[in-house]
Design a protein around this motif. Sequence first.
Motif, PDB file in Angstrom:
ATOM      1  N   MET A  23      53.112   0.396  22.888  1.00 29.83           N
ATOM      2  CA  MET A  23      54.225   0.135  23.806  1.00 29.83           C
ATOM      3  C   MET A  23      54.854   1.433  24.282  1.00 29.83           C
ATOM      4  SD  MET A  23      56.079  -3.201  22.214  1.00 29.83           S
ATOM      5  CE  MET A  23      56.198  -2.561  20.541  1.00 29.83           C
ATOM      6  N   GLN A  24      54.842   2.410  23.400  1.00 32.60           N
ATOM      7  CA  GLN A  24      55.472   3.687  23.744  1.00 32.60           C
ATOM      8  C   GLN A  24      54.779   4.808  22.977  1.00 32.60           C
ATOM      9  OE1 GLN A  24      59.563   3.908  22.589  1.00 32.60           O
ATOM     10  NE2 GLN A  24      60.027   5.684  23.867  1.00 32.60           N
ATOM     11  N   THR A  25      54.421   5.845  23.689  1.00 32.23           N
ATOM     12  CA  THR A  25      53.875   7.036  23.029  1.00 32.23           C
ATOM     13  C   THR A  25      55.019   8.011  22.801  1.00 32.23           C
ATOM     14  OG1 THR A  25      51.717   6.755  24.089  1.00 32.23           O
ATOM     15  CG2 THR A  25      52.235   8.937  23.228  1.00 32.23           C
ATOM     16  N   LEU A  26      55.367   8.195  21.539  1.00 29.13           N
ATOM     17  CA  LEU A  26      56.506   9.062  21.229  1.00 29.13           C
ATOM     18  C   LEU A  26      56.086  10.523  21.243  1.00 29.13           C
ATOM     19  CD1 LEU A  26      57.751   7.009  18.186  1.00 29.13           C
ATOM     20  CD2 LEU A  26      58.531   6.835  20.546  1.00 29.13           C
TER      21      LEU A  26
ATOM     22  N   TYR B 194      52.899   6.578  17.828  1.00 30.89           N
ATOM     23  CA  TYR B 194      52.860   5.456  18.771  1.00 30.89           C
ATOM     24  C   TYR B 194      53.747   4.319  18.253  1.00 30.89           C
ATOM     25  CZ  TYR B 194      48.554   7.881  20.187  1.00 30.89           C
ATOM     26  OH  TYR B 194      47.638   8.822  20.587  1.00 30.89           O
ATOM     27  N   TYR B 195      54.504   3.763  19.154  1.00 27.37           N
ATOM     28  CA  TYR B 195      55.272   2.546  18.860  1.00 27.37           C
ATOM     29  C   TYR B 195      54.418   1.379  19.339  1.00 27.37           C
ATOM     30  CZ  TYR B 195      59.196  -0.761  18.858  1.00 27.37           C
ATOM     31  OH  TYR B 195      60.023  -1.845  18.626  1.00 27.37           O
TER      32      TYR B 195
ATOM     33  N   SER C 190      58.962  12.048  15.650  1.00 21.81           N
ATOM     34  CA  SER C 190      58.618  13.015  16.697  1.00 21.81           C
ATOM     35  C   SER C 190      58.897  14.441  16.260  1.00 21.81           C
ATOM     36  CB  SER C 190      59.402  12.714  17.970  1.00 21.81           C
ATOM     37  OG  SER C 190      59.089  11.429  18.458  1.00 21.81           O
TER      38      SER C 190
ATOM     39  N   VAL D  60      50.522   8.549  32.536  1.00 18.68           N
ATOM     40  CA  VAL D  60      51.286   7.657  33.415  1.00 18.68           C
ATOM     41  C   VAL D  60      51.239   8.173  34.846  1.00 18.68           C
ATOM     42  CG1 VAL D  60      53.554   6.670  33.892  1.00 18.68           C
ATOM     43  CG2 VAL D  60      52.776   6.930  31.528  1.00 18.68           C
TER      44      VAL D  60
ATOM     45  N   ASP E 215      49.494  14.080  32.183  1.00 16.84           N
ATOM     46  CA  ASP E 215      50.346  12.921  31.907  1.00 16.84           C
ATOM     47  C   ASP E 215      49.609  11.652  32.334  1.00 16.84           C
ATOM     48  OD1 ASP E 215      52.164  10.806  32.164  1.00 16.84           O
ATOM     49  OD2 ASP E 215      53.828  12.171  32.512  1.00 16.84           O
TER      50      ASP E 215
ATOM     51  N   THR F 217      47.713   2.847  26.752  1.00 15.31           N
ATOM     52  CA  THR F 217      47.104   3.396  25.539  1.00 15.31           C
ATOM     53  C   THR F 217      46.892   2.269  24.551  1.00 15.31           C
ATOM     54  OG1 THR F 217      48.204   5.537  25.843  1.00 15.31           O
ATOM     55  CG2 THR F 217      47.387   5.024  23.637  1.00 15.31           C
TER      56      THR F 217
ATOM     57  N   LYS G 204      62.277   7.029  15.457  1.00 13.44           N
ATOM     58  CA  LYS G 204      61.425   7.655  16.469  1.00 13.44           C
ATOM     59  C   LYS G 204      61.691   9.156  16.509  1.00 13.44           C
ATOM     60  CE  LYS G 204      61.099   3.625  19.538  1.00 13.44           C
ATOM     61  NZ  LYS G 204      61.447   3.071  20.883  1.00 13.44           N
TER      62      LYS G 204
ATOM     63  N   ASP H  70      65.655   4.159  17.113  1.00 15.44           N
ATOM     64  CA  ASP H  70      65.734   5.462  17.770  1.00 15.44           C
ATOM     65  C   ASP H  70      65.788   6.587  16.753  1.00 15.44           C
ATOM     66  OD1 ASP H  70      65.541   4.525  20.300  1.00 15.44           O
ATOM     67  OD2 ASP H  70      67.682   4.523  20.721  1.00 15.44           O
TER      68      ASP H  70
END
Lengths: 154, 154
Positions: A141-144, B98-99, B89, A59, A57, A66, B85, B82
Amino acid sequence: MELDSYDIKLLGLLQKNSKTPQRQLSEAVNLSASAVNRRIAQYEASGLITATVAVVDPVKAGRPITLAVEVKVESERLDLLDEIKQRFSACSQVQQAYYITGDFDFLLIFNVQDMVEYEKLTRELFFSSSNIKAFRTIVVMQTLKASLAVPLSL
Amino acid sequence: MELDSYDIKLLGLLQKNSKTPQRQLSEAVNLSASAVNRRIAQYEASGLITATVAVVDPVKAGRPITLAVEVKVESERLDLLDEIKQRFSACSQVQQAYYITGDFDFLLIFNVQDMVEYEKLTRELFFSSSNIKAFRTIVVMQTLKASLAVPLSL
DNA sequence: CCTGAAAATCGTGAGAT
DNA sequence: ATCTCACGATTTTCAGG
């Protein structure tokens, strides 16, 4: 290299959790443990399974950033391209490197601790080469989802 | 979660090859096998190691096509985001999602057998939703590097 | 190619330092 | 925290179908 339904099930399970005991795998696919063992050994010998690795992980490991970076080169001369490919591949912060079609020539996925580290990397990888025409940094911003699993079926 | 030099070495080795016997790991880092065992167990319990998986060669598995896709949404309403996403996923052909910041909102990495499969997927994922404004497909000609390894040092 | 059992190796936990 | 040692489980090999 033809995959039968046993292979597909086994590879699916191994891509989710390679620590599953072979005895348990054998129950899941209705095969003996030794048959499972033989098949897995063959996946590794043939290179179908290239490695089995621990997924860390980012984080929790203190490297939460990323980045996706699109890179355009100046010249597509083969020797220059190879040199760049080598450089990208050798960089440990580059998790993935793709040679692509389109406006840009490369797509890279970076993992770094902070933007200071990334800034240093851009100098080493991009500015130190005269053959990089441009690059565009995309902040994640976010790794889904992040996996290397190859979807297998039938 | 502070990582000492043992942790860094062990995690480095495990990210390369998680099948390395603990006895061999213990020799590499100068620790006893049980100390290595205890540390690994803790990585897993704490979620530092999220999984240990087999890495399958996409080409040898008969799924040689990698695509990168940039996606732009119509509305950034949270409930709609959401839902998207979730959809990305859940798609097994999506290896990474990735967002992102920038002109586009998502970057997806696909693995497919051929373009027919991809064409079907675009319908399911993009055209069936009224909230996708645009998407741009980037064909990967060559994958230079593909890993999830987090670079650890110090 | 499979099964099943024997042999070798490995992971795990207890007790001591 | 660590190590050593012993036990139980797992992997691996091999004979036989």
